[in-house]
Design a protein around this motif. Structure first.
Motif, PDB file in Angstrom:
ATOM      1  N   TYR A  90       0.805  -1.216   0.000  1.00 58.22           N
ATOM      2  CA  TYR A  90       0.000   0.000   0.000  1.00 58.22           C
ATOM      3  C   TYR A  90       0.846   1.277   0.000  1.00 58.22           C
ATOM      4  O   TYR A  90       0.432   2.316   0.520  1.00 58.22           O
ATOM      5  N   ALA A  91       2.036   1.196  -0.634  1.00 62.57           N
ATOM      6  CA  ALA A  91       2.870   2.391  -0.807  1.00 62.57           C
ATOM      7  C   ALA A  91       2.170   3.405  -1.706  1.00 62.57           C
ATOM      8  O   ALA A  91       2.388   4.615  -1.580  1.00 62.57           O
ATOM      9  N   THR A 151      -6.868  -7.958  -3.651  1.00 61.98           N
ATOM     10  CA  THR A 151      -6.322  -7.331  -2.444  1.00 61.98           C
ATOM     11  C   THR A 151      -5.623  -6.012  -2.758  1.00 61.98           C
ATOM     12  O   THR A 151      -5.481  -5.167  -1.883  1.00 61.98           O
ATOM     13  N   ARG A 152      -5.147  -5.854  -3.971  1.00 66.87           N
ATOM     14  CA  ARG A 152      -4.500  -4.611  -4.433  1.00 66.87           C
ATOM     15  C   ARG A 152      -3.442  -4.126  -3.441  1.00 66.87           C
ATOM     16  O   ARG A 152      -3.353  -2.938  -3.129  1.00 66.87           O
ATOM     17  N   HIS A 153      -2.639  -5.066  -2.938  1.00 65.82           N
ATOM     18  CA  HIS A 153      -1.693  -4.747  -1.868  1.00 65.82           C
ATOM     19  C   HIS A 153      -0.423  -4.046  -2.363  1.00 65.82           C
ATOM     20  O   HIS A 153       0.318  -3.474  -1.564  1.00 65.82           O
ATOM     21  N   GLN A 154      -0.171  -4.095  -3.649  1.00 65.07           N
ATOM     22  CA  GLN A 154       0.969  -3.394  -4.227  1.00 65.07           C
ATOM     23  C   GLN A 154       0.607  -2.932  -5.638  1.00 65.07           C
ATOM     24  O   GLN A 154      -0.301  -3.490  -6.269  1.00 65.07           O
ATOM     25  N   HIS A 155       1.333  -1.928  -6.103  1.00 62.58           N
ATOM     26  CA  HIS A 155       1.251  -1.522  -7.505  1.00 62.58           C
ATOM     27  C   HIS A 155       2.637  -1.730  -8.100  1.00 62.58           C
ATOM     28  O   HIS A 155       3.616  -1.137  -7.641  1.00 62.58           O
ATOM     29  N   GLY A 156       2.708  -2.600  -9.088  1.00 57.14           N
ATOM     30  CA  GLY A 156       3.998  -2.999  -9.635  1.00 57.14           C
ATOM     31  C   GLY A 156       4.649  -1.908 -10.472  1.00 57.14           C
ATOM     32  O   GLY A 156       4.003  -1.296 -11.321  1.00 57.14           O
TER      33      GLY A 156
END
Length: 329
Positions: free
Chosen positions: A114-115, A235-240
């Protein structure tokens, strides 16, 4: 960092030839043939963008530089290809930014869960101060960032069950990139992290060495992982964030006009990849559903809370780069 300033710094690096390159040092207008290494499969929109890059390089250099894309890990995993760039044995490759922490640990900051709060924030950060700082850091290690690729939001997929809350991950073996942040993230959620190279995920799923992985729906469907792991949970826990790189050693040995053209092609390719990725996300989501994948929304706020300690534990590792990401402020 200004592109001209970056090229000036590149020009002082000792020259060398890349794999597949042939030219005469006495004739700078001779054609050079070089390779671009890629770990994902040929059907990925990233490969389509890289083929666009190859076309633009040829067009802008008047056919003096010809690029052949080698997808599917043909030239090795991402770490190996990055090192080939640094030693002048390869001209170009694309890699996950967080895979470059061996050169500078700060480059792993974008892998913090979640940055980025959403896609637009991620793109704005890479186009702004954060992207410029990453480019400058990479230049210090013999890697020239030609542009960034948006690799989508990352989500969990597995063979066992739908993931609605962190508790649903307990006991599952989840493949992760070779990143300490990703490893700690998975372990904090109650699963077991299994670090593997990108091109090893499919075989690991097929053989049951892992129960699942986490990545974008584009990667999931393109790599055909849905046939082994039918559950995908948003979950959308990161964006690559991936980066398209040139080797400074190789680039420094090119004529100035060719270097300028390659840098211009990289910027054009960055925007083309973002467009292609948006189209592919819609298409691959629909395709996965048609093939029987079971897609579900997860409780994102519960995941944020479960990962708050991972974020606080690692935030200091990334120094001032973390201050440039709104999701971590």
């Amino acid at each position: 960092m200004d592109r001209r300033a970056l090229l000036t710094s590149v020009a002082v690096v000792a020259g060398g030839l890349a794999t597949g390159c042939s030219r005469s040092t006495s004739a700078p207008t001779d054609t050079v043939d070089v390779l671009l290494g890629e770990s994902v499969q040929p059907t990925s929109p990233m490969v389509a963008a890289e083929n666009f890059f190859a076309g633009k390089v040829s067009e802008l250099t008047g056919g003096q530089c010809r690029v052949t894309v080698k997808p599917g890990g043909e030239l090795g995993d991402e770490q190996r290809m990055a090192e080939m760039l640094r030693t002048g044995r390869l001209a170009f490759c694309k890699t996950l930014l967080a895979n470059l922490t061996a050169y500078d640990k700060r480059l792993g900051v974008s892998s913090l869960p979640y940055a980025f709060t959403d896609r637009d924030e991620c793109l704005a950060s890479m186009r702004g101060d954060f992207g410029r700082r990453c480019s400058a850091i990479l230049a210090e290690h013999g890697l020239v960032m030609l542009g960034f690729f948006y690799a989508g939001d990352r989500n969990f997929y597995n063979r066992v069950r739908a993931i609605h809350t962190p508790a649903d991950l307990k006991g599952l073996r989840i493949r992760v990139p070779q990143s300490i942040v990703s490893i700690d993230m998975i372990n904090a959620l109650g699963a077991t992290a299994v670090p593997l190279a990108t091109n090893d995920i499919g075989s690991a799923l097929k053989q049951g060495l892992v129960d699942g992985a986490e990545n974008s729906v584009v990667f999931y469907e393109t790599e055909q992982h849905q046939q082994y792991a039918p559950y995908l949970s948003w979950t959308r826990h990161q964006h690559g964030v991936d980066v398209l790189l040139a080797g400074a050693t190789w680039l420094a040995d090119r004529p100035a006009a060719m270097r300028d053209s390659i840098m211009q092609a990289g910027q054009l390719t960055q925007e083309e990849e973002i467009r292609l990725w948006a189209e592919a996300t819609k298409a691959k989501t629909a395709s996965a559903e048609r093939q029987g994948s079971r897609l579900n929304e997860a409780d994102v706020e519960l995941f944020r809370k479960a990962l708050a300690k991972v974020i606080s534990n690692h935030r200091g590792t990334f120094g001032d780069l973390a201050d440039l990401l709104p999701g971590l402020s």
